[in-house]
Design a protein around this motif. Sequence first.
Motif, PDB file in Angstrom:
ATOM      1  N   ARG A  56      81.638 -50.680  56.509  1.00 57.76           N
ATOM      2  CA  ARG A  56      83.078 -50.427  56.426  1.00 57.76           C
ATOM      3  C   ARG A  56      83.877 -51.591  56.980  1.00 57.76           C
ATOM      4  O   ARG A  56      85.107 -51.508  57.076  1.00 57.76           O
ATOM      5  CB  ARG A  56      83.438 -49.164  57.211  1.00 57.76           C
ATOM      6  N   LEU A  58      84.511 -52.512  59.857  1.00 56.96           N
ATOM      7  CA  LEU A  58      85.377 -52.242  61.004  1.00 56.96           C
ATOM      8  C   LEU A  58      84.982 -53.157  62.151  1.00 56.96           C
ATOM      9  O   LEU A  58      83.895 -53.721  62.167  1.00 56.96           O
ATOM     10  CB  LEU A  58      85.234 -50.786  61.451  1.00 56.96           C
ATOM     11  N   ASN A 556      90.484 -49.190  66.108  1.00 55.08           N
ATOM     12  CA  ASN A 556      90.104 -48.589  64.822  1.00 55.08           C
ATOM     13  C   ASN A 556      89.529 -47.207  65.092  1.00 55.08           C
ATOM     14  O   ASN A 556      89.028 -46.938  66.180  1.00 55.08           O
ATOM     15  CB  ASN A 556      89.038 -49.444  64.138  1.00 55.08           C
ATOM     16  N   ILE A 573      89.012 -43.127  57.798  1.00 55.12           N
ATOM     17  CA  ILE A 573      89.092 -44.299  58.663  1.00 55.12           C
ATOM     18  C   ILE A 573      90.562 -44.589  58.890  1.00 55.12           C
ATOM     19  O   ILE A 573      91.359 -44.569  57.948  1.00 55.12           O
ATOM     20  CB  ILE A 573      88.366 -45.489  58.021  1.00 55.12           C
ATOM     21  N   SER A 575      92.907 -47.424  60.407  1.00 52.49           N
ATOM     22  CA  SER A 575      92.871 -48.784  60.948  1.00 52.49           C
ATOM     23  C   SER A 575      93.649 -48.850  62.248  1.00 52.49           C
ATOM     24  O   SER A 575      94.692 -48.219  62.393  1.00 52.49           O
ATOM     25  CB  SER A 575      93.507 -49.758  59.970  1.00 52.49           C
ATOM     26  N   ARG A 578      97.785 -53.506  64.011  1.00 54.21           N
ATOM     27  CA  ARG A 578      97.843 -54.939  63.693  1.00 54.21           C
ATOM     28  C   ARG A 578      98.895 -55.563  64.606  1.00 54.21           C
ATOM     29  O   ARG A 578      99.705 -54.844  65.197  1.00 54.21           O
ATOM     30  CB  ARG A 578      98.277 -55.155  62.236  1.00 54.21           C
ATOM     31  N   ASN A 627      98.884 -60.023  60.416  1.00 48.46           N
ATOM     32  CA  ASN A 627      97.986 -58.992  59.892  1.00 48.46           C
ATOM     33  C   ASN A 627      96.718 -58.810  60.704  1.00 48.46           C
ATOM     34  O   ASN A 627      95.917 -57.938  60.394  1.00 48.46           O
ATOM     35  CB  ASN A 627      97.587 -59.337  58.454  1.00 48.46           C
ATOM     36  N   GLY A 629      94.179 -57.973  63.914  1.00 51.07           N
ATOM     37  CA  GLY A 629      94.114 -56.926  64.934  1.00 51.07           C
ATOM     38  C   GLY A 629      94.504 -57.490  66.296  1.00 51.07           C
ATOM     39  O   GLY A 629      94.734 -58.695  66.442  1.00 51.07           O
TER      40      GLY A 629
END
Length: 633
Positions: A56, A58, A556, A573, A575, A578, A627, A629
């Motif tokens: 995924r 992540l 996440n 999921i 997110s 950001r 954008n 994290g």
Amino acid sequence: MNEETLQEIQQVYGVENWSSGYFDINRKGHITVRPVKGDLRQVDLKELVDSLLRDRKLQLPLLIRFPQILTSQLRALSAAYQNAITEYGYQAHHYPVFPMKVNPRREVVEEFLRDSARCRVGLECGSKAELYAAIAQEQTPESLLLCNGFKDEAFVKTAMLGVVAGKRVVIIVEKLNELKMVIKVAQQLGAAPLIGLRAKLYSRGSGKWASSGGDSAKFGLTTSEILDCVRMLSEAKLDSQLKLLHFHIGSQITDIKRVKNAMKEAARVYAKLRQIGCNIEFLDIGGGLGVDYDGSKTRYESSVNYSVQEFANDVVYVVQSICDEENVPHPNLVTESGRFMSAYHSIFITSIRDEIETFADDKPEVTIDEDDPQVITELKELCDSINGKNFAEYYHDALEHKDGLHTQFNLGLISLEDRAKGEVLFWEVCARALAESELSKAPGEEFEHLKKILAQKYLCNFSLFRSAPDSWAIGQLFPVVPIHRLNESPSDYATLVDVTCDSDGKIDRFVDLKDVKETLELHNWNDGEDYYLGIFLTGAYQEVMGSYHNLFGAPNEAHVVVDNDGRSHVTKIVSGSRITDMMQFARYEISGLVESFRKQVSSRVTGGGLSPDQAEQLVQQYAQGANSGTYLE
Ligand SMILES: *Cc1c(COP(=O)(O)O)cnc(C)c1O
């Protein structure tokens, strides 16, 4: 994995003590999670995390939510009351409600309400925003929607929307003025909510939240105010709306005796109100049902000395005896046990990213020269001849020499090189003394302290303030365990620090059966290796109380359910934040920031420092950064 290692690991991390039947260790040495207490189905947490990272894409830190555990806890609560009701022949029902302040997340609230038809679960809200979310939820008609907390007219009017929509809304009056408002609004609208009264009990809870009860509690009506309320309701011809008596003596009640005492007092208040003609049908005993975070089953503040069944038995038994004695009907029992219902369902996963170097890690080779100062040769002597008999004495000598070393340095008597040598030798003596003390039967307290000083400090990719704020705010303990390598004995002692720039962002208190550990046993970690740590039982209060300190955002998140065949499925999921989200939070606008950055770069172009192409690239790079994290990649 051999039995001996498993036992050692169980002792070190105490998983079976605090897991409440949800967490275990498998043959691979991984933590497993059961969707239902004591179920045969288990999810391998390490493999789950690996697949979330690999398939995924992540990144850590990661919050993993197991919605089935919410249902399992609700059913455990409901079953405990049902058992007690059946056993004692209690003549009324249990109505669980979930207090939204404990975890207001939609997925959590909706998961509970899914079971609403089965066990009458309802909601409790303490603010206009919570109420706003609650009003629109589908609940079975029988279940309750309780309104606690301080209210203004808008709060009462919102609650009335629920009443008119046919919900079983109870406005719980915390202050006399609120009742005046409720009566006014009811008269204006020609419709009234059910009304509850929150009593200030003389009884107190125990543990950290003991002051939520007792004479000086923030909430609740005194005895004479309760009587005033009864009078006011009767004058307004709304006395038939008075249906509930509420009290809450604080969260995480550690001692079952306090529960019994509070129940006795509350049941008497209920009985006396019945006797003067109030048709109260619900006794709402608030929250306070605790979670055994350290697994010690004691009155210690991170533990509780009772099970949910004992708690329910005491509540049912005490209320029944007093009602029978006073000759009044048994009331329905409402519980607001948010912590118990939600704590187990989420696990927070972080990883070790780095080691913080300390003096104790600094271990270059030291060679002694003939003309070295005496303090150095003596430290070297201690270092070479320390053993199991003399380690305490030699450690004390070394402490004196270290003082001497710094005094001589401050007087200009020894060089920087000598100071360096002396420090290295001193810490070497400490390390050897600690190793000897570990082998000895009665090492003494000073070596516990030394253990903490010499412990590794690991930098973990998370913010304590975001993901386990109570650890910082009130010193609450959470179980912290590596989710893999549990088939190897741990060899190191460590404390954990987070990635915020706040020196409070650390965990240096860990659960232990007898005490609180100041260091956590971990496996030897080498730079670049994956080493995942789980912080468990974070489902109550932590998410909503977490803050954006240092602008680290939400981690996440993955929701996982297990099907009947034992296969796990990632159902959702979410997110993590950001950088754009954090900019908005702090009221920056991305477009404004990009424009402002562009302007500054442009001025360099005009000055000849950059080509227009280079300038455009920099602006693009900056814009794209929004954008990413907020945690370490
Ligand atoms: C906070 C609160 C609860 C929840 O308490 P827990 O100990 O988490 O179960 C219940 N009722 C009221 C009135 C509260 O303020």
